[in-house]
Scaffold this motif. Structure first.
Motif, PDB file in Angstrom:
ATOM      1  N   LEU A 190       0.825  -1.205   0.000  1.00  0.00           N
ATOM      2  CA  LEU A 190       0.000   0.000   0.000  1.00  0.00           C
ATOM      3  C   LEU A 190       0.857   1.252   0.000  1.00  0.00           C
ATOM      4  O   LEU A 190       0.504   2.258  -0.619  1.00  0.00           O
ATOM      5  N   SER A 191       2.003   1.209   0.715  1.00  0.00           N
ATOM      6  CA  SER A 191       2.885   2.380   0.740  1.00  0.00           C
ATOM      7  C   SER A 191       3.440   2.652  -0.640  1.00  0.00           C
ATOM      8  O   SER A 191       3.520   3.797  -1.086  1.00  0.00           O
ATOM      9  N   ALA A 192       3.846   1.567  -1.326  1.00  0.00           N
ATOM     10  CA  ALA A 192       4.368   1.758  -2.678  1.00  0.00           C
ATOM     11  C   ALA A 192       3.290   2.256  -3.611  1.00  0.00           C
ATOM     12  O   ALA A 192       3.534   3.023  -4.527  1.00  0.00           O
TER      13      ALA A 192
ATOM     14  N   TYR B 271      10.908   3.459  -5.566  1.00  0.00           N
ATOM     15  CA  TYR B 271      10.354   4.061  -4.354  1.00  0.00           C
ATOM     16  C   TYR B 271      10.234   2.991  -3.283  1.00  0.00           C
ATOM     17  O   TYR B 271       9.559   1.966  -3.470  1.00  0.00           O
ATOM     18  N   LYS B 272      10.940   3.185  -2.177  1.00  0.00           N
ATOM     19  CA  LYS B 272      10.925   2.252  -1.054  1.00  0.00           C
ATOM     20  C   LYS B 272      11.271   0.836  -1.492  1.00  0.00           C
ATOM     21  O   LYS B 272      10.631  -0.144  -1.104  1.00  0.00           O
ATOM     22  N   GLY B 273      12.287   0.735  -2.356  1.00  0.00           N
ATOM     23  CA  GLY B 273      12.750  -0.574  -2.805  1.00  0.00           C
ATOM     24  C   GLY B 273      11.907  -1.216  -3.877  1.00  0.00           C
ATOM     25  O   GLY B 273      12.182  -2.349  -4.283  1.00  0.00           O
TER      26      GLY B 273
ATOM     27  N   LEU C 194       8.967  12.592  -3.008  1.00  0.00           N
ATOM     28  CA  LEU C 194       8.706  11.865  -4.245  1.00  0.00           C
ATOM     29  C   LEU C 194      10.000  11.598  -4.999  1.00  0.00           C
ATOM     30  O   LEU C 194      10.907  12.443  -5.009  1.00  0.00           O
ATOM     31  N   PRO C 195      10.117  10.454  -5.655  1.00  0.00           N
ATOM     32  CA  PRO C 195      11.299  10.210  -6.486  1.00  0.00           C
ATOM     33  C   PRO C 195      11.278  11.110  -7.719  1.00  0.00           C
ATOM     34  O   PRO C 195      10.222  11.536  -8.176  1.00  0.00           O
TER      35      PRO C 195
END
Length: 546
Positions: free
Chosen positions: A19-21, A110-112, A54-55
Motif C-alpha cells: 500500500l505504501s508503494a 520508491y521504497k525498494g 517523491l522520487p
C-alpha cells in the motif's frame, strides 16, 4: 496459535509495504495521439503520491523525437492533515520522420520497489496539422546566415563530434531616429537536442525602452542538405537617447544530448555561446520639439465624448484614442482645455497592443469631466504632434471640436439644488443607521471590525516573527545533527545535490515546512545536471544554513 500470529504479522507488514508503494503513481499523457512531421506537441509525465519525498525522473531522450523545451512544476495539497504532492514534467517534442512511435513506459524506484508508468503510442503522419499549431514549421533559409564552425568555446570539439549549436542576433535596421522602433531577433540554431532548457542572459539594453514580442513556435531550416531547428526570441527596442549605442552580447549556456553521437560521452556535453555586440546609430528627430508627443511611427487619432448630452453635475467620459504602429507605450497624453465651470479628472489609460512582429494597436486616454453649469458648450479638439516614419517628417493632427449639451436639474424638496456630483461626493457621509433603528446591529458591526483588525495584526506578527523563529530553531537542530558529517562529505566530493537532499530531509522531518525553502530546494534538485558550488552556497546563504 503463535505461528498463525507470526504469519498474520508478516502479511500485515507485506500489505503495508504494498500500500505504501501504491501511494506513488506515475503516468504519461499527450495532447495529441496523432501529430504531423515537425509539428510541436506536449507530453506530460506526472509523479504523484502522499509523501513529500517523491522520487525524481530525468529523461533527456525520446526515440524519434527532438526535445524542443522542458519545464517542471510541483503542487502541494494538505487535506485532513495529510500531504499529497504532484510533480509534472512537461516536454515539447517535434517528430523527425513519419511512423508509429512508443513513448515509455518509464519507471521510478520508491521504497525498494519499481513503479512503472503507462506507455504512449504516437502516430506521425504527413499533412497533419492541428489548429493550435497553425503556422508552418518548415521554412526555406530566411534572411540570416550562420557558420558551421561555431565561434566561442568548444567550437572545434563540437564540429568533430558532429553537432552544431549557434546563437546569433540581428537587427532589422541599424540607423534609426530617437524613439523609432527596432526589432532585435535572437536565434538558437541547432541540429541536436538540449538536455534541458538552456540558460540565456540578455543584455540590459541600456539606452532603450524594451518591449517583449510574442514568440512563435520553433521551425526547421535546410542549408547545404542539413536540417536545423531554430528557436527565435524577439524584442522591440525604442532608443531613448541619440548617438551611437552598443548592445552588448547575449550569452547562452546549457547541455546537449550527445548520446546518439558518442554513447561513451556520458550523454551530455556542456556548450557556451555568445552573440556579437551590435552598434546602432541613433539620430535626433528635429530641433522643433515644442508640443511633441514623443510618438514615432504611423498613427491616427480619434477624440469623442461617450455622451453628447448630460445633466449638470453628471460625469461624462472623454476618450482620446491613438491607433497605429510605433512606440505607442511612450506616447504622452495630448493636452486638453475646458471652460472654468468644468471639473476634470484623469481617469485611466487603456492599452490594446499586439506584440507579434512589432508594436501595433491602440492606446486610449480617458478623462472624466463634470460640468457644473447648464449650457451648450464647444470643447476645443486636441493637437497630436508626432514624427511620421512613412513621410519622414514631423506631422501635426488636430481633431475636430466637440459639442456637449448640459441640462439643468430641478431643485430638491429641501429647496437646495443638489447636483449629482454633490450626491457622489456626499454619499460616504450618509449614516448607516438612522433614528436609532436597529442600533444594536451597529454595535455588532463595530465589534466585528475590531475582532478582524486584531486577527489581522496577530497574523502579520506571526508571519514576521514565527517564520524566522522556526528557521532559527531548525538551524540550531541542524548544526548539532548527526547528518552534518555526512553532508560535509558530500560537499567535499562535489556532490551538492546529495548534500541538498539531506538538508531538505532534515527540515521536513523536523517540521520546518517553509514553502519558500521547499520551492527553492526542489527547483535546484530538478536540474538535470549537478549543482555548482556557487548555486549550493547561494542557497545556504539565502536560508541562513551554516
Amino acid at each position: 496459535m503463535v505461528n498463525r500470529v507470526i504469519k498474520l504479522g508478516f502479511l500485515i507488514v507485506l500489505l503495508f509495504d504494498i500500500l505504501s508503494a501504491a501511494d506513488v503513481n506515475i503516468s504519461i499523457s499527450s495532447e495529441y495521439d496523432t501529430v504531423g512531421i515537425e509539428e510541436p506537441f506536449d507530453i506530460s509525465i506526472k509523479i504523484s503520491g502522499n509523501t513529500t519525498d517523491l522520487p525524481s525522473i530525468n529523461i533527456n531522450r525520446f526515440k524519434g523525437f527532438d526535445v524542443v523545451s522542458t519545464s517542471t512544476s510541483q503542487n502541494f495539497n494538505f487535506i485532513n492533515g495529510k500531504v499529497s504532492v504532484e510533480k509534472d514534467y512537461t516536454y515539447t517534442l517535434i517528430a523527425r520522420n513519419p511512423g508509429s512511435y512508443e513513448i515509455g513506459p518509464f519507471s521510478v524506484n520508491y521504497k525498494g520497489r519499481q513503479i512503472r508508468s503507462n506507455a504512449l503510442k504516437i502516430k506521425v503522419k504527413k499533412g497533419v496539422k492541428h489548429k493550435s499549431r497553425g503556422h508552418q514549421t518548415t521554412q526555406t533559409v530566411p534572411q540570416f546566415d550562420f557558420d558551421f564552425g561555431m565561434p566561442g568555446n568548444n567550437s572545434k570539439r563540437a564540429v568533430r563530434n558532429g553537432f552544431t549549436v549557434q546563437f546569433i542576433s540581428d537587427l532589422n535596421k541599424r540607423k534609426v531616429l530617437e524613439g523609432e522602433e527596432i526589432i532585435i531577433t535572437y536565434r538558437i540554431i541547432r541540429d541536436i537536442s538540449f538536455a534541458a532548457n538552456p540558460n540565456i542572459t540578455f543584455p540590459d539594453f541600456k539606452g532603450f525602452w524594451k518591449e517583449d514580442l510574442d514568440q512563435k513556435d520553433p521551425y526547421y531550416i535546410t542549408k547545404n542538405g542539413r536540417r536545423f531547428l531554430v528557436n527565435e526570441i524577439k524584442f522591440a527596442l525604442f532608443p531613448t537617447k541619440t548617438g551611437k549605442i552598443v548592445i552588448p552580447p547575449a550569452e547562452l549556456s546549457g547541455y546537449v544530448n550527445t548520446f546518439f553521437i558518442d554513447p561513451f560521452s556520458g550523454g551530455n556535453e556542456k556548450v557556451f555561446r555568445k552573440t556579437k555586440p551590435i552598434t546602432i546609430n541613433v539620430l535626433p528627430i528635429t530641433k522643433d520639439t515644442s508640443g511633441f508627443s514623443g510618438g514615432v511611427g504611423e498613427f491616427e487619432i480619434n477624440d469623442s465624448f461617450v455622451a453628447s448630452s448630460v445633466n449638470e453635475g453628471q460625469p461624462v467620459i472623454r476618450k482620446i484614442t491613438i491607433k497605429g504602429e510605433g512606440n505607442l507605450p511612450l506616447i504622452q497624453k495630448p493636452t486638453t482645455s475646458y471652460p472654468p465651470s468644468f471639473r476634470v479628472f484623469n481617469s485611466k489609460i487603456e492599452q490594446n497592443i499586439e506584440r507579434k512582429s512589432g508594436i501595433k494597436g491602440k492606446i486610449t486616454f480617458k478623462e472624466m469631466i463634470i460640468p457644473e453649469k447648464k449650457g451648450e458648450y464647444t470643447i476645443p479638439g486636441v493637437k497630436f504632434k508626432y514624427y511620421d516614419t512613412k513621410l519622414n517628417r514631423m506631422r501635426v493632427i488636430t481633431t475636430d471640436s466637440l459639442r456637449l449639451s448640459v441640462k439643468g436639474v430641478e431643485a430638491g424638496k429641501n429647496g437646495t439644488n443638489m447636483t449629482q456630483s454633490d450626491n457622489l461626493l456626499k454619499l460616504s457621509e450618509e449614516p448607516v443607521f438612522k433614528n436609532g433603528e436597529n442600533r444594536y446591529l451597529l454595535y455588532i458591526y463595530l465589534f466585528s471590525l475590531l475582532v478582524l483588525a486584531l486577527v489581522g495584526i496577530v497574523k502579520v506578527l506571526s508571519l514576521l516573527g514565527v517564520k524566522i523563529s522556526l528557521l532559527e530553531k531548525g538551524k540550531e537542530k541542524f548544526t548539532s545533527s548527526r547528518l552534518t558529517s555526512q553532508i560535509r562529505k558530500f560537499e567535499l566530493s562535489g556532490e551538492y545535490k546529495n548534500a541538498l537532499r539531506l538538508i531538505k530531509r532534515f527540515y521536513i522531518s523536523s517540521g520546518q515546512m517553509n514553502g519558500d525553502f521547499i520551492k527553492e530546494c526542489d527547483k535546484l534538485l530538478f536540474k538535470p545536471v549537478e549543482l555548482t558550488k556557487e548555486e549550493y552556497e547561494a542557497f545556504k546563504k539565502k536560508f541562513n544554513i551554516s
